[in-house]
Design a protein around this motif. Structure first.
Motif, short mmCIF file in Angstrom:
data_model
loop_
_atom_site.label_atom_id
_atom_site.label_comp_id
_atom_site.label_asym_id
_atom_site.label_seq_id
_atom_site.Cartn_x
_atom_site.Cartn_y
_atom_site.Cartn_z
N ILE A 28 -5.33 11.70 -0.23
CA ILE A 28 -4.82 11.69 1.15
C ILE A 28 -5.50 10.59 1.95
O ILE A 28 -4.84 9.88 2.72
N ALA A 29 -6.81 10.42 1.77
CA ALA A 29 -7.52 9.36 2.49
C ALA A 29 -6.99 7.98 2.12
O ALA A 29 -6.83 7.11 2.98
N ILE A 30 -6.67 7.78 0.84
CA ILE A 30 -6.12 6.50 0.40
C ILE A 30 -4.77 6.26 1.05
O ILE A 30 -4.48 5.17 1.55
N LEU A 31 -3.91 7.28 1.05
CA LEU A 31 -2.58 7.13 1.64
C LEU A 31 -2.66 6.89 3.15
O LEU A 31 -1.92 6.06 3.68
N MET A 32 -3.52 7.61 3.83
CA MET A 32 -3.63 7.44 5.28
C MET A 32 -4.17 6.05 5.65
O MET A 32 -3.83 5.52 6.70
N ALA A 33 -4.99 5.49 4.77
CA ALA A 33 -5.55 4.16 5.04
C ALA A 33 -4.65 3.04 4.53
O ALA A 33 -4.94 1.87 4.72
N SER A 34 -3.54 3.41 3.89
CA SER A 34 -2.69 2.38 3.28
C SER A 34 -1.82 1.63 4.28
O SER A 34 -1.17 0.67 3.91
N ALA A 36 0.61 1.55 8.18
CA ALA A 36 1.53 2.26 9.07
C ALA A 36 2.79 2.71 8.35
O ALA A 36 3.45 3.66 8.78
N GLU A 37 3.14 2.06 7.24
CA GLU A 37 4.38 2.40 6.54
C GLU A 37 4.36 3.84 6.03
O GLU A 37 5.32 4.58 6.18
N TRP A 38 3.24 4.25 5.41
CA TRP A 38 3.14 5.61 4.89
C TRP A 38 3.19 6.62 6.04
O TRP A 38 3.89 7.63 5.95
N SER A 39 2.46 6.37 7.09
CA SER A 39 2.44 7.29 8.23
C SER A 39 3.83 7.42 8.85
O SER A 39 4.27 8.53 9.18
N ALA A 40 4.52 6.32 8.98
CA ALA A 40 5.87 6.36 9.55
C ALA A 40 6.82 7.14 8.64
O ALA A 40 7.65 7.91 9.11
N ARG A 41 6.68 6.95 7.34
CA ARG A 41 7.55 7.66 6.40
C ARG A 41 7.32 9.17 6.47
O ARG A 41 8.27 9.94 6.51
#
Length: 135
Positions: A28-34, A36-41
């Motif tokens: 989850i930390a990796i995805l959140m730091a990846s 704005a695209e992941w957060s927007a999705r």
């Protein structure tokens, strides 16, 4: 709410849908730091449901070994992702005025591209090298 969608996505990506809490937190930390695209999705996916309780709904089970997505959780995630703007090809809408009529199309002409350049390249390759000082 998008955190719960992220948890479902991460668990679904693991073997047998199971992950330890440490592994889940790291992913989850990796995805959140990846970016704005992941957060927007995940926000777009979360906006498709009014409220979600992944434990109360039986989508995720927890035990001493970690967390595991259930079959109901997989089905929920599949339904949530079934049709989104993320997985749909762009749709081109053409107005009737944009589409030329078949009789209005000009007859095509044969255009040869590159023929001239092939002969020029061959000529330069065969020609004697120029002396830059002679010019």
């Amino acid at each position: 709410m998008s955190l719960q969608i992220t948890i479902l996505k991460v668990l679904a990506s693991h073997d047998r849908g199971r992950a330890t809490l440490a592994s889940l937190n790291r992913d989850i930390a990796i995805l959140m730091a990846s970016g704005a695209e992941w957060s927007a999705r995940t926000r777009r996916l979360a906006a498709r449901v009014a409220a979600i309780d992944i434990f109360g709904s039986g989508y995720v089970l927890r035990d001493a070994e970690g967390w595991q997505i259930t079959e109901a959780g997989r089905k929920f995630l599949d339904a949530l992702e079934a049709i989104t703007q993320d997985n749909q090809p762009p749709v081109l809408i053409r107005r009737p005025s944009d589409v030329p009529e078949p009789s209005a199309r000009p007859e095509g002409a044969l255009i040869v591209i590159g023929h001239r350049f092939k002969s020029r390249i061959g000529r330069h390759r065969d020609a004697a090298p120029r002396n830059p000082r002679a010019i």
